[in-house]
Design a protein around this motif. Structure first.
Motif, PDB file in Angstrom:
ATOM      1  N   HIS A 181       1.666   2.123  -4.717  1.00 24.89           N
ATOM      2  CA  HIS A 181       1.384   1.346  -3.507  1.00 24.89           C
ATOM      3  C   HIS A 181       0.340   0.250  -3.670  1.00 24.89           C
ATOM      4  N   ARG A 224      -8.370  -0.598   4.675  1.00 27.41           N
ATOM      5  CA  ARG A 224      -7.195   0.069   4.098  1.00 27.41           C
ATOM      6  C   ARG A 224      -6.345  -0.997   3.435  1.00 27.41           C
ATOM      7  N   ILE A 225      -5.870  -0.674   2.254  1.00 21.44           N
ATOM      8  CA  ILE A 225      -4.969  -1.648   1.633  1.00 21.44           C
ATOM      9  C   ILE A 225      -3.647  -1.640   2.382  1.00 21.44           C
ATOM     10  N   ASP A 226      -2.990  -2.778   2.334  1.00 17.00           N
ATOM     11  CA  ASP A 226      -1.690  -2.869   2.997  1.00 17.00           C
ATOM     12  C   ASP A 226      -0.656  -2.294   2.043  1.00 17.00           C
ATOM     13  N   ILE A 227      -0.197  -1.073   2.337  1.00 16.04           N
ATOM     14  CA  ILE A 227       0.667  -0.395   1.374  1.00 16.04           C
ATOM     15  C   ILE A 227       2.095  -0.919   1.370  1.00 16.04           C
ATOM     16  N   ASP A 228       2.416  -1.708   2.371  1.00 14.28           N
ATOM     17  CA  ASP A 228       3.782  -2.224   2.402  1.00 14.28           C
ATOM     18  C   ASP A 228       3.879  -3.589   1.730  1.00 14.28           C
ATOM     19  N   LEU A 240      -0.551   8.336   5.030  1.00 11.82           N
ATOM     20  CA  LEU A 240      -1.168   7.392   4.114  1.00 11.82           C
ATOM     21  C   LEU A 240      -1.628   6.175   4.911  1.00 11.82           C
ATOM     22  N   ASN A 241      -2.951   5.930   4.889  1.00  9.71           N
ATOM     23  CA  ASN A 241      -3.511   4.824   5.667  1.00  9.71           C
ATOM     24  C   ASN A 241      -3.002   4.827   7.106  1.00  9.71           C
ATOM     25  N   GLY A 242      -2.951   6.032   7.693  1.00  9.37           N
ATOM     26  CA  GLY A 242      -2.593   6.153   9.093  1.00  9.37           C
ATOM     27  C   GLY A 242      -1.109   6.193   9.367  1.00  9.37           C
ATOM     28  N   LYS A 243      -0.293   5.967   8.342  1.00 11.75           N
ATOM     29  CA  LYS A 243       1.164   5.975   8.577  1.00 11.75           C
ATOM     30  C   LYS A 243       1.797   7.178   7.906  1.00 11.75           C
ATOM     31  N   LYS A 287       4.238   9.013   5.666  1.00 12.79           N
ATOM     32  CA  LYS A 287       5.002   8.597   4.483  1.00 12.79           C
ATOM     33  C   LYS A 287       5.709   9.783   3.852  1.00 12.79           C
ATOM     34  N   ARG A 303     -20.191   6.334   5.902  1.00 12.61           N
ATOM     35  CA  ARG A 303     -18.888   6.624   5.288  1.00 12.61           C
ATOM     36  C   ARG A 303     -18.387   5.403   4.513  1.00 12.61           C
ATOM     37  N   HIS A 323       2.290  -5.983  -1.242  1.00 15.57           N
ATOM     38  CA  HIS A 323       1.397  -5.883  -2.398  1.00 15.57           C
ATOM     39  C   HIS A 323       0.612  -7.162  -2.534  1.00 15.57           C
ATOM     40  N   GLU A 351      -6.470   8.105   2.459  1.00 19.27           N
ATOM     41  CA  GLU A 351      -6.867   6.743   2.780  1.00 19.27           C
ATOM     42  C   GLU A 351      -7.090   5.996   1.467  1.00 19.27           C
TER      43      GLU A 351
END
Lengths: 66, 260, 339
Positions: free
Chosen positions: A25, B51-55, A5-8, A10, B86, B57, A58
């Motif tokens: 998320h 990319r949103i920061d998934i960690d 997910l977004n390169g990490k 998970k 893209r 919010h 992504e």
């Protein structure tokens, strides 16, 4: 199961839907765009899109920029 | 005080009264951004896609941009036309319109745009129905290709992104203003309101500023200053009488014979 | 620097001599900057005065009863030899506007002969189709001169009473056909004295701007022939005085720093000698405007398109230019085959 997910890497619940992952998320899902394994997945399909092991997801949205 | 009627900026059929575009990067806070938009009355604002920061919010920047402001999504991050496409597709999917600022940069030292890839991306995106505003290094041939490709405007750089060096490419921009019929928006490198006024006096149709506002001590104040400078420069341009610019040099008379 | 119609009207109607001088100084400065003191020389060669048109201002019009001549290939060659002997390398070949009497084949043949004697061949002929222009270009012609005469449609209709020339649009669009055919030099112009000068000047500048933007690789030049007398008869419709004429040249130079500005022998020696200081970069020398005129000694037998006011020979012009520290240029290129 594991996916990217977004390169990490998970760990998420098996049979999670795309919609669920987004909800978990993102604070503002309404402006999020999802790209799964290189293809854009339209918002209307998120509830019905089940994620699989090793999927590359992504999630992008707007940030400040010039 | 006189106001000039009907001097609106028209891009892709849409009318704008403000000729000052604001970039939203590098602001110290989202509130500062909102205040700057309000202070400058900017009607077109650029944003990027990441990319949103998934960690963490975080709040989305969109909430701080008024609904009536036109969002211009840039393709920053793209190093070639394919990547620009893209990003453009992702941007369109977000549902915030189909205006795209094509920004193709494969140079991390100066952040200069790749003109050739920009032309390619523009051609492809126009065909897909996007409204394309390409960011480029001022070059008359490239500008003509962009016009032929269907770009809605041309956005030549004044000097490298973030450098605040002003109109280092002034002469080349003047050539574009003279020869290209679609709107010219000077973008990048404008570090002071006086430079924005200068660009408008030359005949540019609009300017885009980001770093100079976002990194200022009082962004709200300088945003207002920029907006007013753009208006002043535009008025000066509209009022210009070419005759006043002709300098009389002391030299032997050339037309005495006509009056003898 | 671009002037709008109001600017041009103001400048032309302004009586202040100081304005004229300022314009001239600026035009001179720009000309020196972009051209140095180089002045190109050319000679006109009329090969036919047959004309199917009736233009009220022209000595060749088909209602005018003059002996009609069309040179044969041999005669053309003879004229060209005479001109080439004087040192001229740029020739301007002119015809009346007759598609029948001077068809494409005749023009092409002329160009082929011209290549033998001159570095550059320019044509001032009736408007053609793109394919026809292309044939002439491939035959070796380098430049086409075509004046719209006036851009005012109603005036245009008033002075062009018969023949293909009545078709305003066919003529107006010809420069684009010329450019697409491959020509690298195109000369535009208006006839001073037919219509409102300010309006025609503005329209001419707009036409040139359009051509520059559409065909940026072409070298452009402008001409401002002033309607004059023909065998003593004054055929002009309104007087454009010398001051307005000089201002016209200055405005053209200031608006378009790099274009050539031509001046024919319609104008007097005094005017020509001054005009080269402030914008004119191409002048004719040793001119004769009658068909076969270079070889025909007897002036009574000649029927010129216009009376020549400056009859100086090529050597005289070269001397004048050198005396005034100009750099006369007979040719600035060598022939290669057009493809």
């Amino acid at each position: 199961m594991k996916l990217t997910l977004n390169g990490k890497s998970k760990e998420i619940m098996d049979s999670s839907t795309l919609a669920a992952v987004v909800r978990d998320h993102c604070q503002n899902p309404e402006h999020v765009v999802a790209e799964l394994n290189g293809s854009i997945i339209g918002r209307a399909l998120w509830e019905n899109t089940v994620l699989k092991e090793n999927d590359r997801l992504e999630l992008v949205s707007f940030v400040g920029g010039g | 005080m006189m106001t000039v009627q009907n001097d609106n900026l028209i891009i892709a059929g849409k009318t704008f009264t403000s000729r000052f575009l604001l970039g939203t990067g590098k602001f110290s806070s989202k509130t500062a951004l909102a205040e700057s938009i309000a202070a400058s009355n900017s009607e077109i604002v650029t944003v990027a896609l990441r990319r949103i920061d998934i960690d963490r919010h975080e709040e989305n920047i969109i909430q701080y941009i008024p609904k009536n402001v036109t969002l211009l999504v840039n393709t920053s991050g793209a190093r070639n036309a394919k990547e620009a496409l893209r990003i453009a597709h992702l941007a369109r999917e977000s549902g915030c319109g189909n205006w795209i600022k094509v920004e193709v940069i494969n140079d991390s030292k100066y952040l200069l745009p790749d003109n050739a890839e920009t032309v390619k991306a523009t051609e492809l995106l126009v065909k897909e129905g996007f409204i394309v505003l390409p960011y480029m290094s001022p070059d008359l041939y490239i500008a003509r290709e962009l016009v032929a490709a269907g770009a809605a405007t041309i956005m030549p750089l004044g000097s490298p992104i973030g450098s605040n060096k002003g109109l280092k490419t002034k002469e080349l921009i003047q050539i574009l203003i003279n020869e290209i019929d679609i709107p010219i928006i000077v973008d990048a490198g404008l570090g002071a309101p006086s430079q924005a006024a200068e660009a408008m006096e030359m005949g540019a149709d609009a300017v885009l500023v980001n770093t100079a506002v976002a990194t200022a001590g009082k962004p709200q104040l300088i945003a207002q200053a920029f907006a007013e400078a753009v208006k002043a420069g535009r008025l000066a341009y509209l009022s210009g009488l070419p005759l006043e610019k002709i300098s009389a040099e002391a030299s032997s008379p050339l037309t005495g014979f006509l009056y003898e | 620097m671009h002037f709008d119609l109001a600017n041009i009207q103001d400048i032309l109607s302004n009586q202040d001599p100081r304005l004229t001088e300022r314009l001239a100084q600026e035009a001179a400065r720009i000309t020196r900057q972009y051209f140095g003191r180089a002045i190109s020389l050319y000679a006109p060669l009329y090969i036919s005065n047959y004309c199917s048109c009736f233009c009220t201002y022209c000595g060749f019009n088909n209602h005018n009863h003059i002996p009609r001549l069309k040179l044969t290939a041999d005669q053309i060659e003879q004229e060209m030899q005479k001109i080439a002997q004087s040192g001229i390398e740029n020739i301007l070949i002119l015809t009346g506007e007759s598609y029948q009497m001077t068809p494409l084949s005749y023009l092409k043949e002329t160009v082929l002969i011209s290549k033998k004697y001159f570095s550059s061949t320019a044509l001032e002929i009736h408007p053609l189709e793109e394919e026809e222009y292309r044939e002439l270009y491939l035959a070796g012609a380098d430049s086409v001169t075509l004046y719209q005469e006036t851009y005012n449609r109603s005036r245009y209709a008033e002075v062009h009473l018969a023949g293909k020339k009545k078709d305003y649009d066919f003529r107006y669009q010809a420069p684009e056909r010329i450019a697409r055919a491959g020509f690298r030099q195109i000369s535009l112009g208006i006839l001073l004295g037919i219509s409102d000068l300010a309006e025609d000047l503005f329209a001419l500048f707009s036409h040139l701007r359009h051509m520059e933007q559409t065909f940026p690789g072409v070298e452009y030049s402008l001409s401002f022939p002033r309607l004059r007398q023909i065998k003593g008869k004054d055929l002009s419709l309104s007087r454009i005085d010398d001051i307005s004429f000089i201002k016209t040249i200055c405005l053209a130079r200031i608006s378009f720093p790099r274009i050539g500005i031509n001046l024919s022998t319609r104008e007097s020696p005094t005017l020509r000698d001054h005009a080269i200081e402030l914008g004119v970069t191409r002048i004719s020398a040793g001119s004769n405007t009658s068909v076969g005129g270079y070889s025909t000694a007897d002036p009574e037998r000649q029927n010129p398109q216009f009376d020549i006011a400056d009859s100086r020979s090529v050597p005289e012009m070269l001397r004048m230019l050198k005396d005034r520290r100009f750099d006369p240029v007979l040719t600035d290129w060598r022939r290669i085959d057009n493809t």
